[in-house]
Design a protein around this motif. Sequence first.
Motif, PDB file in Angstrom:
ATOM      1  N   GLY A 126      11.978  60.038   2.545  1.00 26.64           N
ATOM      2  CA  GLY A 126      11.606  58.646   2.739  1.00 26.64           C
ATOM      3  C   GLY A 126      10.160  58.529   3.198  1.00 26.64           C
ATOM      4  N   VAL A 127       9.384  57.669   2.534  1.00 23.54           N
ATOM      5  CA  VAL A 127       7.986  57.455   2.897  1.00 23.54           C
ATOM      6  C   VAL A 127       7.659  55.965   2.900  1.00 23.54           C
ATOM      7  CG1 VAL A 127       7.317  59.647   1.821  1.00 23.54           C
ATOM      8  CG2 VAL A 127       7.052  57.518   0.542  1.00 23.54           C
ATOM      9  N   LYS A 128       6.604  55.613   3.601  1.00 19.63           N
ATOM     10  CA  LYS A 128       6.081  54.246   3.559  1.00 19.63           C
ATOM     11  C   LYS A 128       5.257  54.085   2.294  1.00 19.63           C
ATOM     12  CE  LYS A 128       3.712  50.815   6.384  1.00 19.63           C
ATOM     13  NZ  LYS A 128       3.218  50.501   7.743  1.00 19.63           N
ATOM     14  N   LYS A 129       5.618  53.117   1.475  1.00 20.25           N
ATOM     15  CA  LYS A 129       4.969  52.924   0.182  1.00 20.25           C
ATOM     16  C   LYS A 129       3.454  52.751   0.332  1.00 20.25           C
ATOM     17  CE  LYS A 129       4.991  49.876  -3.853  1.00 20.25           C
ATOM     18  NZ  LYS A 129       5.597  48.657  -4.457  1.00 20.25           N
ATOM     19  N   GLY A 130       2.691  53.549  -0.426  1.00 24.89           N
ATOM     20  CA  GLY A 130       1.247  53.432  -0.450  1.00 24.89           C
ATOM     21  C   GLY A 130       0.528  54.062   0.709  1.00 24.89           C
ATOM     22  N   SER A 131       1.267  54.723   1.601  1.00 24.79           N
ATOM     23  CA  SER A 131       0.635  55.386   2.751  1.00 24.79           C
ATOM     24  C   SER A 131      -0.082  56.653   2.306  1.00 24.79           C
ATOM     25  CB  SER A 131       1.696  55.746   3.792  1.00 24.79           C
ATOM     26  OG  SER A 131       2.626  56.680   3.233  1.00 24.79           O
ATOM     27  N   ALA A 132      -0.889  57.194   3.202  1.00 22.12           N
ATOM     28  CA  ALA A 132      -1.612  58.428   2.885  1.00 22.12           C
ATOM     29  C   ALA A 132      -0.646  59.561   2.580  1.00 22.12           C
ATOM     30  CB  ALA A 132      -2.517  58.814   4.050  1.00 22.12           C
ATOM     31  N   TYR A 133       0.463  59.618   3.314  1.00 21.13           N
ATOM     32  CA  TYR A 133       1.410  60.714   3.072  1.00 21.13           C
ATOM     33  C   TYR A 133       2.229  60.466   1.814  1.00 21.13           C
ATOM     34  CZ  TYR A 133       3.917  57.533   6.238  1.00 21.13           C
ATOM     35  OH  TYR A 133       4.441  56.419   6.858  1.00 21.13           O
ATOM     36  N   ASP A 134       2.421  59.213   1.420  1.00 14.42           N
ATOM     37  CA  ASP A 134       3.029  58.923   0.117  1.00 14.42           C
ATOM     38  C   ASP A 134       2.135  59.468  -0.993  1.00 14.42           C
ATOM     39  OD1 ASP A 134       4.173  57.893  -2.196  1.00 14.42           O
ATOM     40  OD2 ASP A 134       3.791  55.801  -1.703  1.00 14.42           O
ATOM     41  N   LEU A 135       0.848  59.141  -0.945  1.00 15.07           N
ATOM     42  CA  LEU A 135      -0.088  59.619  -1.966  1.00 15.07           C
ATOM     43  C   LEU A 135      -0.123  61.147  -1.999  1.00 15.07           C
ATOM     44  CD1 LEU A 135      -3.047  57.150  -1.332  1.00 15.07           C
ATOM     45  CD2 LEU A 135      -1.302  57.003  -3.117  1.00 15.07           C
ATOM     46  N   ALA A 144      11.036  68.362  -4.468  1.00  8.47           N
ATOM     47  CA  ALA A 144      11.626  67.233  -3.750  1.00  8.47           C
ATOM     48  C   ALA A 144      11.161  65.907  -4.360  1.00  8.47           C
ATOM     49  CB  ALA A 144      11.258  67.300  -2.272  1.00  8.47           C
ATOM     50  N   THR A 145      11.894  64.843  -4.035  1.00  9.26           N
ATOM     51  CA  THR A 145      11.621  63.516  -4.581  1.00  9.26           C
ATOM     52  C   THR A 145      11.225  62.564  -3.469  1.00  9.26           C
ATOM     53  OG1 THR A 145      13.247  63.854  -6.342  1.00  9.26           O
ATOM     54  CG2 THR A 145      12.599  61.585  -5.877  1.00  9.26           C
ATOM     55  N   VAL A 146      10.192  61.763  -3.723  1.00  9.49           N
ATOM     56  CA  VAL A 146       9.743  60.742  -2.773  1.00  9.49           C
ATOM     57  C   VAL A 146      10.516  59.451  -3.036  1.00  9.49           C
ATOM     58  CG1 VAL A 146       7.801  59.236  -2.189  1.00  9.49           C
ATOM     59  CG2 VAL A 146       7.448  61.697  -2.408  1.00  9.49           C
ATOM     60  N   VAL A 147      11.015  58.835  -1.955  1.00 11.82           N
ATOM     61  CA  VAL A 147      11.693  57.536  -2.033  1.00 11.82           C
ATOM     62  C   VAL A 147      10.898  56.580  -1.145  1.00 11.82           C
ATOM     63  CG1 VAL A 147      13.824  56.243  -1.640  1.00 11.82           C
ATOM     64  CG2 VAL A 147      13.926  58.642  -2.378  1.00 11.82           C
ATOM     65  N   ARG A 148      10.401  55.509  -1.729  1.00  7.54           N
ATOM     66  CA  ARG A 148       9.484  54.615  -1.026  1.00  7.54           C
ATOM     67  C   ARG A 148      10.191  53.401  -0.427  1.00  7.54           C
ATOM     68  NH1 ARG A 148       7.295  56.630  -5.541  1.00  7.54           N
ATOM     69  NH2 ARG A 148       5.397  57.882  -5.263  1.00  7.54           N
ATOM     70  N   GLY A 149       9.678  52.982   0.731  1.00  7.67           N
ATOM     71  CA  GLY A 149      10.192  51.785   1.393  1.00  7.67           C
ATOM     72  C   GLY A 149       9.129  51.184   2.277  1.00  7.67           C
ATOM     73  N   ASP A 150       9.506  50.161   3.055  1.00  7.54           N
ATOM     74  CA  ASP A 150       8.540  49.537   3.961  1.00  7.54           C
ATOM     75  C   ASP A 150       8.125  50.492   5.065  1.00  7.54           C
ATOM     76  OD1 ASP A 150       8.535  47.187   2.517  1.00  7.54           O
ATOM     77  OD2 ASP A 150      10.096  46.251   3.736  1.00  7.54           O
ATOM     78  N   GLU A 151       9.033  51.348   5.485  1.00  9.02           N
ATOM     79  CA  GLU A 151       8.749  52.411   6.453  1.00  9.02           C
ATOM     80  C   GLU A 151       9.556  53.640   6.048  1.00  9.02           C
ATOM     81  OE1 GLU A 151       6.585  52.508   8.810  1.00  9.02           O
ATOM     82  OE2 GLU A 151       6.016  50.399   8.959  1.00  9.02           O
ATOM     83  N   GLY A 152       8.990  54.817   6.280  1.00  8.34           N
ATOM     84  CA  GLY A 152       9.686  56.039   5.907  1.00  8.34           C
ATOM     85  C   GLY A 152      11.013  56.209   6.614  1.00  8.34           C
ATOM     86  N   VAL A 153      11.031  55.926   7.937  1.00  8.86           N
ATOM     87  CA  VAL A 153      12.283  56.105   8.673  1.00  8.86           C
ATOM     88  C   VAL A 153      13.318  55.051   8.274  1.00  8.86           C
ATOM     89  CG1 VAL A 153      11.225  57.299  10.626  1.00  8.86           C
ATOM     90  CG2 VAL A 153      11.388  54.796  10.649  1.00  8.86           C
ATOM     91  N   ASP A 154      12.848  53.845   7.914  1.00  7.62           N
ATOM     92  CA  ASP A 154      13.794  52.786   7.530  1.00  7.62           C
ATOM     93  C   ASP A 154      14.502  53.121   6.223  1.00  7.62           C
ATOM     94  OD1 ASP A 154      13.046  51.433   9.785  1.00  7.62           O
ATOM     95  OD2 ASP A 154      11.730  50.019   8.749  1.00  7.62           O
ATOM     96  N   VAL A 155      13.757  53.546   5.212  1.00  7.06           N
ATOM     97  CA  VAL A 155      14.383  53.885   3.942  1.00  7.06           C
ATOM     98  C   VAL A 155      15.211  55.167   4.085  1.00  7.06           C
ATOM     99  CG1 VAL A 155      12.442  55.232   2.989  1.00  7.06           C
ATOM    100  CG2 VAL A 155      14.005  54.026   1.451  1.00  7.06           C
ATOM    101  N   PHE A 156      14.814  56.051   4.971  1.00  2.93           N
ATOM    102  CA  PHE A 156      15.591  57.261   5.263  1.00  2.93           C
ATOM    103  C   PHE A 156      16.989  56.888   5.751  1.00  2.93           C
ATOM    104  CE2 PHE A 156      16.948  59.894   8.901  1.00  2.93           C
ATOM    105  CZ  PHE A 156      17.216  61.098   8.265  1.00  2.93           C
ATOM    106  N   HIS A 157      17.055  55.956   6.700  1.00  5.82           N
ATOM    107  CA  HIS A 157      18.357  55.545   7.235  1.00  5.82           C
ATOM    108  C   HIS A 157      19.126  54.693   6.227  1.00  5.82           C
ATOM    109  CE1 HIS A 157      17.813  57.166  11.244  1.00  5.82           C
ATOM    110  NE2 HIS A 157      16.655  56.551  11.369  1.00  5.82           N
ATOM    111  N   ALA A 158      18.438  53.772   5.577  1.00 11.32           N
ATOM    112  CA  ALA A 158      19.120  52.840   4.679  1.00 11.32           C
ATOM    113  C   ALA A 158      19.763  53.535   3.490  1.00 11.32           C
ATOM    114  CB  ALA A 158      18.132  51.770   4.193  1.00 11.32           C
ATOM    115  N   GLU A 159      19.102  54.591   2.988  1.00  6.34           N
ATOM    116  CA  GLU A 159      19.610  55.256   1.794  1.00  6.34           C
ATOM    117  C   GLU A 159      20.169  56.649   2.081  1.00  6.34           C
ATOM    118  OE1 GLU A 159      17.332  54.913  -1.746  1.00  6.34           O
ATOM    119  OE2 GLU A 159      16.363  53.045  -1.121  1.00  6.34           O
ATOM    120  N   THR A 160      20.325  56.961   3.369  1.00  5.65           N
ATOM    121  CA  THR A 160      20.883  58.253   3.796  1.00  5.65           C
ATOM    122  C   THR A 160      20.151  59.400   3.087  1.00  5.65           C
ATOM    123  OG1 THR A 160      23.026  57.108   3.912  1.00  5.65           O
ATOM    124  CG2 THR A 160      23.015  59.467   4.344  1.00  5.65           C
ATOM    125  N   LEU A 161      18.857  59.443   3.264  1.00  6.64           N
ATOM    126  CA  LEU A 161      18.035  60.477   2.642  1.00  6.64           C
ATOM    127  C   LEU A 161      18.090  61.764   3.465  1.00  6.64           C
ATOM    128  CD1 LEU A 161      14.931  58.282   1.708  1.00  6.64           C
ATOM    129  CD2 LEU A 161      16.970  58.764   0.343  1.00  6.64           C
TER     130      LEU A 161
END
Length: 241
Positions: A126-135, A144-161
């Motif tokens: 899970g990463v924050k979309k468009g952040s330096a670490y996303d890029l 591994a696969t990047v999954v983007r959201g408003d915040e990395g920890v939020d999408v991590f919890h929401a999608e059980t990454l």
Amino acid sequence: MTLIDAELAHDLAPTGVLRASINLGNPVLAQGTPDEPSGVTVELAREVAARLALPVQFICFDAARKSYAAMADGRADLCFLAVDPDREKEVAFTPPYVHIEGVYAAPVDSEFVSADDVDRDGVRIGVKKGSAYDLYLSRTLRHATVVRGDEGVDVFHAETLDVAAGIRQPVTAHVARRSELRLLEPAFMTIWQAMGTTKERRPRTTQFLSELVTELVASRFVAEALRRSGQDPALAAPTPV
């Protein structure tokens, strides 16, 4: 101002006001509210404006990608972003003024021993979309696969990454509140933060900004601005040799 300074001020701030794009989504760099922002980037923007005898306007966002878009679209004159090859196509960066780290968080019972174990087939980060670490991760991960959201920890919890990626300071604070999570060391990247403007500016303008940042790092202006905003002064970039 001298004639040269007046020309430089007009090149950097053609509206007569220095419009600084501020990312409130990075708590190391900026804090407060859009009406009353604070932090090292705010102090740096004020210093640029003061050197050129300009008023300053802060245009605040909750994500780096939005801050970048404001300058790219001509709504801002100055930005504070992580240096990245994709951004360097459009942004004339100064030397860095701050360095921060990108880290992973994972469940305590995960099989990962260190950050070096994450790039595996089937792992979702899970990463924050468009952040330096996303890029960075989008460019460097091989399995591994990047999954983007408003915040990395939020999408991590929401999608059980499998893993959440983010800046060390907020990720560390998040892990401290969640006993089911742990940090994976070492950091997977160092993020160099720099001041930037568009490449359409004159060479003298970008030189002025670079020389000013070098001066403010060497004089401990940056370190003291970090301290005043409750951040670690050691995050100031090393003085260029």
